[in-house]
Design an enzyme around this catalytic site. Structure first.
Site, PDB file in Angstrom:
ATOM      1  N   LYS A 186      14.609  -4.257  32.071  1.00  0.00           N
ATOM      2  CA  LYS A 186      15.478  -4.076  30.917  1.00  0.00           C
ATOM      3  C   LYS A 186      16.030  -5.420  30.411  1.00  0.00           C
ATOM      4  O   LYS A 186      15.861  -6.453  31.060  1.00  0.00           O
ATOM      5  CB  LYS A 186      16.623  -3.119  31.278  1.00  0.00           C
TER       6      LYS A 186
HETATM    7  C1  LIG Z   1      14.948   2.726  31.665  1.00  0.00           C
HETATM    8  C2  LIG Z   1      15.394   3.942  30.958  1.00  0.00           C
HETATM    9  C3  LIG Z   1      16.103   4.959  31.597  1.00  0.00           C
HETATM   10  C4  LIG Z   1      16.327   4.999  33.081  1.00  0.00           C
HETATM   11  O1  LIG Z   1      16.806   3.848  33.646  1.00  0.00           O
HETATM   12  P1  LIG Z   1      16.468   3.468  35.172  1.00  0.00           P
HETATM   13  O2  LIG Z   1      17.483   2.426  35.437  1.00  0.00           O
HETATM   14  O3  LIG Z   1      15.071   2.945  35.221  1.00  0.00           O
HETATM   15  O4  LIG Z   1      16.675   4.688  35.993  1.00  0.00           O
HETATM   16  C5  LIG Z   1      16.561   6.024  30.845  1.00  0.00           C
HETATM   17  N1  LIG Z   1      16.323   6.101  29.523  1.00  0.00           N
HETATM   18  C6  LIG Z   1      15.624   5.162  28.879  1.00  0.00           C
HETATM   19  C7  LIG Z   1      15.409   5.281  27.407  1.00  0.00           C
HETATM   20  C8  LIG Z   1      15.112   4.063  29.578  1.00  0.00           C
HETATM   21  O5  LIG Z   1      14.391   3.155  28.927  1.00  0.00           O
END
Ligand SMILES: *Cc1c(COP(=O)(O)O)cnc(C)c1O
Length: 395
Positions: A186
């Protein structure tokens, strides 16, 4: 896009603070921790940055969604409107809550179409979870208005859009709660981590308790804390939070760098007759982690994605065929395959997910290509990329 591209001494120093004390837990050990409260520090700084009253940092974005739904009183049998273009975690969190995902179409923002949301509301609808996909925002003003008028809970999945805004207001602050992910890929990362923000103190207290076995976190003796409610363990470790503290302080730099690179590429794309840029309701608030564009037809999009890859333009995604982000490639969701029986299996008002009509979304996703904007590109990398893209898209 990912903050891991710019790890440095800042992250190392924060992590060493934690290792030097040996206190890896975010709660308690007040003496031994030597003044280091990494999760708490992150929460204070993110809340301040985004203009939210409260923030709870947790173990993942998926956990953040589960926590937010629980804290907003969304549970068994409730219908929750979601988009079919998202990361599957959005849907998993709704299912884990015992609620029913109701898919509504996206529009050319690549996010929930407010009109499709309105059409999907039934007497059982309790919440709407718009997802600000690929770094840019939904028509959040319209969705917020709809939720207010229909008395629906708005929970924003801003996992891919931290630091994004709409007309000067940060994404994640429009509804009752906003969720973020700080997983390894992210915009900023904790390694694994997530956060819930809210202005509502009761929602915050429920979130804070739910994420730690219901503990009310009152007093200085964990063994004597009250249990406000039945919870789970969605705690983040101090090691992960420490990485996040350093990363959060780089967010403005990351966004500025991405926006500058994206602007350069968009300037070239303006001369490509087949290319239509994704609609962005407030371009100034775009986080620019991705550049998404639409081709005139599905065939042209699929071919162009292949041509870009062949030309050495890496990091391009044709989501329609890719298994990551679109319901078309999620047979397990459409068939509700699970390790064990889910609450939804006991309900009798569940849509047939195999026969959903998402033709509006299909028509858009079939034409869409997204390209990651990377922090590690040098000036020469960026210039070379623009030239290669121009050869494919103008040729
Ligand atoms: C990455 C993501 C999640 C979940 O996050 P994690 O930290 O990987 O559990 C949820 N929604 C969206 C749109 C994402 O891109």
């Amino acid at each position: 896009m990912p903050g891991f591209e710019i790890f440095g001494d800042e992250e190392r120093r924060e992590v060493l603070d934690v290792l030097d004390t040996g206190v890896l837990m975010r709660y308690g050990f007040d003496q031994a921790r030597n003044g280091h409260w990494k999760a708490k520090t992150f929460e204070e700084e993110l809340a301040r940055k985004l203009g939210a009253n409260h923030c709870h940092l947790c173990s993942s974005g998926t956990a953040a969604l589960s926590i937010a739904l629980a804290a907003c009183n969304i549970g068994a049998g409730d219908e929750v409107i979601v988009p079919p273009f998202t990361f599957v975690a959005t849907i998993e969190a709704v299912l884990a809550a015992g609620a029913i995902p109701i898919f509504a179409d996206i529009d050319e923002t690549l996010c929930l179409d407010p009109e499709a949301v309105a059409a999907a509301v039934t007497p059982r609808t309790r919440a709407v979870v718009p997802v600000h996909m690929c770094g840019s925002m939904a028509r959040i003003d319209q969705i917020e208005k709809l939720c207010r008028e229909r008395e629906l809970v708005l929970v924003e999945d801003a996992c891919q859009a931290v630091g994004g805004s709409f007309q000067g207001k940060y994404l994640g602050t429009f509804g009752k709660a906003g969720c973020f992910s700080f997983d390894p890929v992210k915009t900023i990362t904790c390694g694994e981590g997530g956060a819930v923000i809210t202005d509502d103190k009761a929602v915050y207290l429920a979130a804070d308790a739910f994420a730690d076995h219901g503990h009310d976190h009152i007093g200085h003796d964990r063994g004597l804390e009250g249990h406000a409610l039945v919870g789970m363990n969605f705690r983040i470790s101090e090691l992960n939070a420490a990485v996040g503290v350093a990363q959060l302080r780089k967010l403005d730099f990351i966004l500025a760098k991405q926006r500058a690179a994206k602007d350069r590429i968009c300037a070239m794309l303006a001369d490509c007759p087949e290319v239509t840029l994704r609609e962005i309701p407030d371009p100034e608030g775009d986080t620019a982690t991705f550049l998404s564009f639409l081709m005139p037809t599905e065939d042209r999009a699929r071919q162009t994605a292949q041509d870009l890859a062949a030309a050495g333009v890496d990091g391009c995604f044709y989501w329609y065929d890719n298994n990551w982000h679109y319901i078309r490639q999620w047979p397990h969701i459409r068939q509700l395959k699970s390790a064990a029986r889910l609450p939804i299996h006991l309900l009798d008002t569940v849509p047939d997910y195999e026969t959903l009509d998402l033709s509006q979304s299909d028509a858009i996703m079939g034409r869409t290509i997204s390209m990651q904007i990377k922090l590690s590109w040098s000036e020469a990398d960026l210039a070379a990329r623009i030239e290669k893209m121009a050869n494919v898209l103008k040729g």
